[in-house]
Write a protein that holds these residues in place. Sequence first.
Motif, PDB file in Angstrom:
ATOM      1  N   GLY A  97       0.835  -1.190   0.000  1.00  0.00           N
ATOM      2  CA  GLY A  97       0.000   0.000   0.000  1.00  0.00           C
ATOM      3  C   GLY A  97       0.868   1.238   0.000  1.00  0.00           C
ATOM      4  N   ARG A  98       0.222   2.387  -0.298  1.00  0.00           N
ATOM      5  CA  ARG A  98       0.967   3.650  -0.344  1.00  0.00           C
ATOM      6  C   ARG A  98       0.278   4.693   0.523  1.00  0.00           C
ATOM      7  NH1 ARG A  98       4.237   5.044  -5.257  1.00  0.00           N
ATOM      8  NH2 ARG A  98       5.112   3.058  -5.885  1.00  0.00           N
ATOM      9  N   LEU A  99       1.068   5.658   0.981  1.00  0.00           N
ATOM     10  CA  LEU A  99       0.539   6.741   1.798  1.00  0.00           C
ATOM     11  C   LEU A  99       1.258   8.011   1.392  1.00  0.00           C
ATOM     12  CD1 LEU A  99      -1.178   7.635   4.308  1.00  0.00           C
ATOM     13  CD2 LEU A  99       0.831   7.146   5.704  1.00  0.00           C
ATOM     14  N   GLN A 100       0.501   9.110   1.289  1.00  0.00           N
ATOM     15  CA  GLN A 100       1.109  10.377   0.885  1.00  0.00           C
ATOM     16  C   GLN A 100       1.395  11.250   2.107  1.00  0.00           C
ATOM     17  OE1 GLN A 100       0.035  12.462  -2.882  1.00  0.00           O
ATOM     18  NE2 GLN A 100      -0.778  14.001  -1.490  1.00  0.00           N
ATOM     19  N   LEU A 101       2.598  11.849   2.115  1.00  0.00           N
ATOM     20  CA  LEU A 101       2.954  12.829   3.136  1.00  0.00           C
ATOM     21  C   LEU A 101       3.003  14.193   2.455  1.00  0.00           C
ATOM     22  CD1 LEU A 101       6.127  10.988   4.556  1.00  0.00           C
ATOM     23  CD2 LEU A 101       3.732  10.505   5.096  1.00  0.00           C
ATOM     24  N   VAL A 102       2.531  15.242   3.130  1.00  0.00           N
ATOM     25  CA  VAL A 102       2.613  16.584   2.541  1.00  0.00           C
ATOM     26  C   VAL A 102       3.266  17.548   3.533  1.00  0.00           C
ATOM     27  CG1 VAL A 102       0.706  16.403   0.899  1.00  0.00           C
ATOM     28  CG2 VAL A 102       0.233  17.083   3.248  1.00  0.00           C
ATOM     29  N   PHE A 103       4.142  18.406   2.988  1.00  0.00           N
ATOM     30  CA  PHE A 103       4.795  19.451   3.774  1.00  0.00           C
ATOM     31  C   PHE A 103       4.610  20.764   3.010  1.00  0.00           C
ATOM     32  CE2 PHE A 103       7.003  15.458   4.397  1.00  0.00           C
ATOM     33  CZ  PHE A 103       7.244  15.392   5.770  1.00  0.00           C
ATOM     34  N   PHE A 104       4.387  21.881   3.741  1.00  0.00           N
ATOM     35  CA  PHE A 104       4.153  23.166   3.083  1.00  0.00           C
ATOM     36  C   PHE A 104       5.159  24.221   3.536  1.00  0.00           C
ATOM     37  CE2 PHE A 104      -0.056  21.168   3.126  1.00  0.00           C
ATOM     38  CZ  PHE A 104      -0.430  21.322   1.798  1.00  0.00           C
ATOM     39  N   GLY A 105       5.255  25.281   2.739  1.00  0.00           N
ATOM     40  CA  GLY A 105       5.998  26.485   3.114  1.00  0.00           C
ATOM     41  C   GLY A 105       7.447  26.198   3.479  1.00  0.00           C
ATOM     42  N   HIS A 106       7.894  26.888   4.548  1.00  0.00           N
ATOM     43  CA  HIS A 106       9.300  26.736   4.954  1.00  0.00           C
ATOM     44  C   HIS A 106       9.574  25.332   5.479  1.00  0.00           C
ATOM     45  CE1 HIS A 106       9.976  30.922   4.236  1.00  0.00           C
ATOM     46  NE2 HIS A 106       9.065  31.297   5.126  1.00  0.00           N
ATOM     47  N   GLY A 107       8.505  24.585   5.808  1.00  0.00           N
ATOM     48  CA  GLY A 107       8.693  23.237   6.326  1.00  0.00           C
ATOM     49  C   GLY A 107       9.120  22.224   5.286  1.00  0.00           C
ATOM     50  N   VAL A 108       9.275  22.624   4.016  1.00  0.00           N
ATOM     51  CA  VAL A 108       9.615  21.641   2.970  1.00  0.00           C
ATOM     52  C   VAL A 108      11.124  21.407   2.860  1.00  0.00           C
ATOM     53  CG1 VAL A 108       7.587  22.310   1.618  1.00  0.00           C
ATOM     54  CG2 VAL A 108       9.816  23.287   1.036  1.00  0.00           C
ATOM     55  N   HIS A 109      11.930  22.344   3.336  1.00  0.00           N
ATOM     56  CA  HIS A 109      13.354  22.286   3.002  1.00  0.00           C
ATOM     57  C   HIS A 109      14.064  21.072   3.602  1.00  0.00           C
ATOM     58  CE1 HIS A 109      12.684  26.078   1.152  1.00  0.00           C
ATOM     59  NE2 HIS A 109      12.445  26.705   2.293  1.00  0.00           N
ATOM     60  N   LYS A 110      13.899  20.852   4.909  1.00  0.00           N
ATOM     61  CA  LYS A 110      14.606  19.745   5.564  1.00  0.00           C
ATOM     62  C   LYS A 110      14.145  18.392   4.990  1.00  0.00           C
ATOM     63  CE  LYS A 110      15.837  18.140  10.236  1.00  0.00           C
ATOM     64  NZ  LYS A 110      15.076  16.945  10.563  1.00  0.00           N
ATOM     65  N   PRO A 111      12.817  18.116   4.935  1.00  0.00           N
ATOM     66  CA  PRO A 111      12.412  16.813   4.380  1.00  0.00           C
ATOM     67  C   PRO A 111      12.789  16.651   2.898  1.00  0.00           C
ATOM     68  CG  PRO A 111      10.477  18.183   4.848  1.00  0.00           C
ATOM     69  CD  PRO A 111      11.650  18.845   5.475  1.00  0.00           C
ATOM     70  N   HIS A 112      12.858  17.767   2.139  1.00  0.00           N
ATOM     71  CA  HIS A 112      13.225  17.662   0.726  1.00  0.00           C
ATOM     72  C   HIS A 112      14.654  17.140   0.583  1.00  0.00           C
ATOM     73  CE1 HIS A 112      13.931  19.582  -3.436  1.00  0.00           C
ATOM     74  NE2 HIS A 112      13.242  18.471  -3.568  1.00  0.00           N
ATOM     75  N   LYS A 113      15.523  17.528   1.527  1.00  0.00           N
ATOM     76  CA  LYS A 113      16.913  17.061   1.482  1.00  0.00           C
ATOM     77  C   LYS A 113      17.052  15.647   2.034  1.00  0.00           C
ATOM     78  CE  LYS A 113      18.677  20.718   3.539  1.00  0.00           C
ATOM     79  NZ  LYS A 113      19.676  21.626   4.170  1.00  0.00           N
TER      80      LYS A 113
END
Length: 739
Positions: A97-113
């Motif tokens: 199965g799959r699950l989507q995680l979402v991050f917005f605004g300034h909170g995207v930088h750390k998880p993006h790396k």
Amino acid sequence: MDLVSVLEEPLKNALGSATAKVMAEHLGLHTVGDLLHHYPRRYEERGQLTHLADLPMDEHVTVVAQVADARLHSFASSKAPRGKGQRLEVTITDGSGRLQLVFFGHGVHKPHKELLPGTRAMFSGKVSVFNHRLQLAHPAYELLRADDDEATETVGSWAGSLIPLYPATAKLESWKIAKSVQTVLPNAREAVDPLPDSLRDGRGLVTLPEALLKIHRPQTKADVLDARARLKWDEAFVLQVALARRRYADDQLPAVAREPKPAGLLTAFDAKLPFTLTEGQQKVSKEIFDDLATEHPMHRLLQGEVGSGKTMVALRAMLTVVDAGGQAAMLAPTEVLAQQHHRSITEMMGELAEGGMLSGVEHSTKIVLLTGSMGAAARRRALLDLVTGEAGIVIGTHALIEDKVQFHDLGLVVVDEQHRFGVEQRDALRGKGKQPPHLLVMTATPIPRTVAMTVFGDLETSVLDQLPAGRSPIASHVVPAAEKPRFLSRAWERVREEVENGHQAYVVCPRIGDEEDGSGKAKSKKKAPEDEAEKRPPLAVLDIADQLANGPLQGLRVEVLHGRMQPDDKDAVMRRFAAGETDVLVATTVIEVGVNVPNATAMVIMDADRFGVSQLHQLRGRVGRGSAPGLCLLVTEMPEASPARQRLNAVASTLDGFELSRIDLEQRREGDVLGQAQSGVRSSLRMLAVIEDEDIIAEAREEATRIVAANPDLTDLPALRTALDALLDEEREQYLDKG
């Protein structure tokens, strides 16, 4: 430092005040011992991925999974009008199965790396739905990789190959709890073991320190099984010892033996009965008479299916006590039920209920009613009849408990629908006897044996599972109003047909309908499309009565009954319905228990999905009480695949209350099983499941009874006494006192 104080050390000393504050406020954990007894909910194997398909809506979850995909999107919004807004969407997978995680605004930088495809991590957040897909918005996460020293240490802090996942909150993720446990875990070696050595060795159970180490840091699945087996025994045994001590203490109390009197009031009453008692009624009556004849107080729970004749058994017990020179009091949860009991018992007894009156006969007594809404003159008369002993039987509500109510010689207290009363209320009534009176507690909610042993473990239990002769079967059907509106129309036609055949009907709604504060609005947080039916307020008595009287039931005599009516008005409505002067009674659950109108053959329950399984079974028991068959229609707008519909299908498929209570308990959480009034018990049961662990509970009860009989003060078992004090402090132990 002595052994007890190691586990009683405040968490702020061990973890710092900030973490300790969150644990206290959000998890109710205050000491090192509390944290060591906060067990993992489940475990993840490092080589496996969790099942994402089984995630519960609106709950805070922790999952271990692998990143399959990560994409950064730009968008325009009021805060970023030139398309400078950023949203990171990360898809994680468990292989099935799959699950989507979402991050917005300034909170995207750390998880993006950090959250690159192939990365494994623990993710923690609240499950919600967006565009018909499950997602976690801004989840906290902890990477699980072993490619550098720091990461190896992170992975290594969860021992072996099993990762414990703890019951967590938004303020405290599972892995932070795990790190806190790691800090205090050495203290587990100092835990005092409450189980006697002989009991532990005889069952091959590990010691308590070993169990705590294995539950928090298992190396293998076998470690988890060993720990669970031991910790379940602790909970069952300590609880059963508390209950066994309660039973033992009650057995030491003095009581007046109330022996049946030959050729007295009971004999005269039995001779008047137009029917024969069922075998079950005779058997249970004998158990009660035997208890009443002893010189210590009876403590008995009488369970009986709806309509099994519990009131008859209770009345015969009360008459026995009156024959023996005492008085009996019946405590009912509502005025409607108290009035109903008073009316039906007076009618059943006839001239035997006219003691002190010219029309009374040789063997007779006076039966009085005492409720909060009685006029001053009637109340004064009732109180005088009680204190002089003129009244042998009193039936009342909470008004019986007031200080000014005094008895001449209270010999028996009967509590009807015990779950409606708190322990303090029952104690207050028992305290009105010169010596402790005998106690009979009744419930029409069937309780599985293990729950009875756990929640009512200090009461002996009798079960009435036979219906009296002349009772008719009840046919139950689910009416899917949203999918098949024609079925609802047919339901009203069926009600009309019953009335045309000389019978009467109930229509039950979850709400009264004149709430000014809008409190009747559904508080459902669910946003899934299938939950549309839960978004509107529950259907209301006043609205439905109006619609029916001016629509499908036009021309029939329709009345309403609900809890906010004046007591005299309620009684007048019930009298008219009982006399057949009303065709259809539209009511709330005020009719749930005790209301007895044999001519009522049909019941339509609106928004049936808003009621619990046991409550539906109780309500259904109001019809089919005469010779004509009963019909119960469960109206719902919930879709076919929903859990609510499955629950209703279960109710429609069986009339066996014990089977339904099992279904009900399996679908609910342990805390609900033990009930709000049992919060002390509930908070001490973290590992034990009262439905699944029947054998352990039964064995623990036997062992506890044996140990307490040999050593009531537990002087030879100081560790058990310590555990008893810790798990069942004074406040919690009071909750166990059913008497």
